[in-house]
Design an enzyme around this catalytic site. Structure first.
Site, PDB file in Angstrom:
ATOM      1  N   ASP A 164       5.187  -7.948   5.373  1.00 24.83           N
ATOM      2  CA  ASP A 164       4.996  -9.257   4.407  1.00 24.83           C
ATOM      3  C   ASP A 164       6.141  -8.895   3.223  1.00 24.83           C
ATOM      4  OD1 ASP A 164       2.893 -10.612   5.305  1.00 24.83           O
ATOM      5  OD2 ASP A 164       1.559  -9.537   4.276  1.00 24.83           O
ATOM      6  N   ARG A 182       1.268  -5.787  -5.010  1.00 25.45           N
ATOM      7  CA  ARG A 182       1.150  -6.879  -3.666  1.00 25.45           C
ATOM      8  C   ARG A 182       1.727  -7.916  -3.947  1.00 25.45           C
ATOM      9  NH1 ARG A 182      -0.546  -4.439   0.916  1.00 25.45           N
ATOM     10  NH2 ARG A 182      -2.059  -2.530   0.626  1.00 25.45           N
ATOM     11  N   ASP A 184       0.118   1.739   8.570  1.00 24.11           N
ATOM     12  CA  ASP A 184      -0.466   1.213   9.560  1.00 24.11           C
ATOM     13  C   ASP A 184       0.575   1.064  10.727  1.00 24.11           C
ATOM     14  OD1 ASP A 184      -2.134   0.481   7.779  1.00 24.11           O
ATOM     15  OD2 ASP A 184      -2.051  -1.725   7.882  1.00 24.11           O
ATOM     16  N   LYS A 193       8.210   0.623   5.621  1.00 20.50           N
ATOM     17  CA  LYS A 193       6.902   1.287   5.052  1.00 20.50           C
ATOM     18  C   LYS A 193       5.798   0.762   5.495  1.00 20.50           C
ATOM     19  CE  LYS A 193       4.453  -0.201   2.642  1.00 20.50           C
ATOM     20  NZ  LYS A 193       3.589  -0.797   1.577  1.00 20.50           N
ATOM     21  N   THR A 194       4.630   1.468   6.048  1.00 14.81           N
ATOM     22  CA  THR A 194       3.355   1.236   6.300  1.00 14.81           C
ATOM     23  C   THR A 194       2.663   2.110   6.796  1.00 14.81           C
ATOM     24  OG1 THR A 194       1.718  -0.324   6.750  1.00 14.81           O
ATOM     25  CG2 THR A 194       3.528  -0.656   7.900  1.00 14.81           C
ATOM     26  N   GLY A 199       0.768  -1.229  -0.103  1.00 16.11           N
ATOM     27  CA  GLY A 199      -0.126   0.014  -0.081  1.00 16.11           C
ATOM     28  C   GLY A 199       0.857   1.323   0.115  1.00 16.11           C
TER      29      GLY A 199
HETATM   30  P1  FBP Z   1       0.684  -1.919   3.547  1.00 18.32           P
HETATM   31  O1  FBP Z   1       0.640  -2.944   4.863  1.00 18.32           O
HETATM   32  O2  FBP Z   1       0.986  -2.632   2.400  1.00 18.32           O
HETATM   33  O3  FBP Z   1       1.409  -0.684   3.840  1.00 18.32           O
HETATM   34  O4  FBP Z   1      -0.948  -1.441   3.167  1.00 18.32           O
HETATM   35  C1  FBP Z   1      -1.596  -0.607   4.343  1.00 18.32           C
HETATM   36  C2  FBP Z   1      -2.973  -0.476   4.073  1.00 18.32           C
HETATM   37  O5  FBP Z   1      -3.042   0.920   3.828  1.00 18.32           O
HETATM   38  C3  FBP Z   1      -3.926  -0.990   5.001  1.00 18.32           C
HETATM   39  O6  FBP Z   1      -4.127  -0.080   6.234  1.00 18.32           O
HETATM   40  C4  FBP Z   1      -5.256  -1.313   4.175  1.00 18.32           C
HETATM   41  O7  FBP Z   1      -5.944  -2.421   4.803  1.00 18.32           O
HETATM   42  C5  FBP Z   1      -4.534  -1.752   3.061  1.00 18.32           C
HETATM   43  O8  FBP Z   1      -3.257  -1.176   2.715  1.00 18.32           O
HETATM   44  C6  FBP Z   1      -5.508  -1.570   1.856  1.00 18.32           C
HETATM   45  O9  FBP Z   1      -4.832  -2.032   0.715  1.00 18.32           O
HETATM   46  P2  FBP Z   1      -5.549  -1.977  -0.611  1.00 18.32           P
HETATM   47  O10 FBP Z   1      -6.025  -0.564  -1.205  1.00 18.32           O
HETATM   48  O11 FBP Z   1      -4.516  -2.785  -1.622  1.00 18.32           O
HETATM   49  O12 FBP Z   1      -6.773  -2.745  -0.563  1.00 18.32           O
END
Ligand code: FBP
Length: 549
Positions: free
Chosen positions: A174, A143, A203, A200-201, A79
């Protein structure tokens, strides 16, 4: 055309830790050998080539005469998070400081770009337009999981064709798990390719005593907190709506907790607490309804409730249900795939589940039942961002309040507005913190490459202090790993950092929430400030401030 703010931001020169200010050729202090967070013997066995490396801390060094030029590949994974472009800019400037003939290549659309050889050279002119901007649009993200030998070999072939000897993977838990597997494979097979990860994230769940924050968390929380503050002010002006706001964060509730600390809402649910107390959905709804009723008794038929995106997976009864659903969707994929309408899908599922889980499933609103049966992401996760928990809770609280009214325990009005804040913050222009932190992480990755390291994650700490006091270095990724059950198999993975209930951020929230529930004590943080007095431009998150206090 670019906006005036973009123009002003383009001229911003991110700050670097002192050790990197003369370039990415640094002195290195080696710490003690490391282990893993758990399952140490298993991780040692699975990562014989990279396990146990020491933590590295950089020191400024006299500039060496000349280091060889290096070709580096970079991948954005998962993300979007504010600051990704600055990691790339820092990496670019860092490898150029090692040798001006160094080159940087961007693999496009995430890890897939490496496997499919979709790649472009990132030149100074090209990067210039992206400095200090949000988004991952410079090279795109994806992803795809990098985990098979076939993928590793394809990657090797594509790197060799471009003379790439180092890869930087910018991703969450991941993706960095995959970076670790790739580093081990290339090192074990003497492939001559270093692999470096970057945390990075938005979250905020990729952290430990060495990694103070994953990048993007700061900016995203500031954007959400601004919006929550605005909504709080609207709620307090109109005095007629309860706002149920779901906040991103696939699993951990760090974002919900940080936003609660910044804005002081009436309710904020923290998933980790729900799990620790073994709460049912009914209990969560009951608690929320009690707050609504208490405020109604004070003639306040309005409020703000924050709901973490990952909540339902932390409610033990729903977690069990999701586990059974995962098995069902894996084992009965073919039969299930043939069903076309939501009704037959939910009927199929209800018949397959154990009695307890079927009862929980049936108790959920129809829309949520359908959303739980949707496809998983490539890592096997339920796509929680697609599940409308905020609407589900609004519906369930309304029903509970009707019961309370019938019992004479509630006498108020309950109208709701629901919101989901996630995408609004993921690509915001990075705050000063994220702009500096990300640029420093990229530059650190270049320094790790220059020092010949592999299987390391770029690391910048002491970040609640001014950048001149930041400490840069690297930590071996194996140090973050343990073994977890995924898709019915034991797998080495980076352990997710969840909200710690005995930690200061949660404790601070818990000590104040009763007051925030009944009072209207909203705080209005306002928009991110990029220019101006340091106390408004260079704040760190409340989480970091409290953790490091
Ligand atoms: P990452 O863990 O890859 O940084 O993604 C975080 C995130 O923003 C989460 O908060 C959310 O659940 C998810 O990505 C949503 O991803 P997508 O837009 O690919 O459905």
């Amino acid at each position: 055309m670019i906006s005036p703010l973009q123009k002003a931001r383009a001229a911003y020169q991110p700050k670097l830790p002192v050790a990197l200010r003369q370039g990415a050729a640094v002195g290195i202090q080696q710490g003690e050998p490391t282990t893993a967070v758990a399952d140490v013997e298993k991780i040692r066995e699975l990562f014989p080539a990279t396990f146990g490396s020491p933590v590295l801390t950089f020191e400024a060094a006299a500039r060496p005469a000349a280091l060889p030029a290096v070709n580096v590949g970079v991948i954005l994974s998962g993300g979007q998070a504010p600051g990704g472009h600055n990691v790339i800019a820092g990496l670019f400037d860092g490898i150029k400081s090692l040798n001006p003939d160094s080159r940087l290549y961007g693999f496009l659309k995430g890890p897939d770009g490496l496997v499919k050889n979709e790649v472009m050279e990132l030149t100074a002119d090209f990067i210039a337009d992206y400095r200090n901007t949000g988004g991952f649009d410079m090279i795109g993200s994806g992803r795809t999981k990098l985990e098979t030998e076939e993928q590793f070999l394809k990657g090797l072939e594509h790197c060799r064709a471009l003379g790439i000897t180092a890869l930087v993977i910018i991703g969450g838990d991941d993706s960095n798990t995959n970076a670790c597997l790739l580093a081990e494979y290339y090192k074990k097979n003497n492939a001559g390719i270093q692999v470096i990860g970057c945390p990075k994230t938005i979250d905020g769940d990729l952290k430990n005593e060495w990694i103070e924050a994953s990048f993007g968390f700061d900016t995203a929380c500031r954007v959400y907190s601004e919006l929550i503050g605005n909504i709080g002010r609207d709620a307090n002006s109109a005095k007629k709506y309860w706002h149920f706001i779901k906040l991103m964060g696939r699993s951990a509730s760090h974002i919900a907790l940080e936003c609660a600390l910044q804005t002081q809402p009436n309710i904020a649910i923290i998933s980790e607490e729900v799990a620790a107390k073994g709460m049912t959905l009914g209990q969560i709804v009951d608690d929320m309804a009690k707050v609504v009723a208490a405020r109604a008794a004070r003639k306040c038929n309005f409020g703000v409730a924050l709901i973490p995106e990952g909540l339902i997976e932390f409610v033990p009864e729903v977690k069990k249900l999701i586990a059974e659903l995962n098995d069902l969707l894996a084992q009965e994929a073919e039969a299930f795939g043939k069903l076309t309408d939501a009704e037959s899908k939910t009927a199929f599922v209800a018949a397959w589940l154990s009695a307890g889980c079927a009862a929980v499933f049936q108790s959920l609103p129809k829309g949520i039942q359908a959303q739980l049966c949707n496809d998983r992401d490539p890592h096997g996760n339920v796509q929680v961002s697609l599940i409308e928990t905020e609407k589900m809770l609004a519906e369930m609280v309304k029903a509970r309040l009707a019961e309370m009214a019938a019992e004479g325990k509630y006498n108020g009005k309950f109208s709701t507005q629901t919101h989901f804040f996630g995408y609004e913050g993921r690509c915001a222009a990075p705050s000063n913190y994220d702009a500096d932190y990300c640029y420093s992480l990229g530059y650190t990755a270049a320094a790790l490459i220059g020092a010949g390291k592999t299987g390391y994650m770029a690391n910048v700490r002491n970040t609640m202090r001014p950048a001149s006091e930041w400490i840069a270095g690297g930590i071996p990724i194996t140090m973050l790993m343990n073994v977890e059950r995924r898709h019915g198999h034991d797998k080495p993975v980076i352990r997710k950092a969840l909200v710690e209930l005995d930690g200061k951020p949660f404790q601070t929230f818990a000590a104040r929430r009763a007051e925030w529930a009944t009072e209207t004590a909203y705080v209005y943080p306002g928009p991110i400030q990029y220019f101006g007095p340091s106390e408004v431009c260079d704040q760190v998150t409340r989480t970091l401030e409290l953790e490091k206090a």
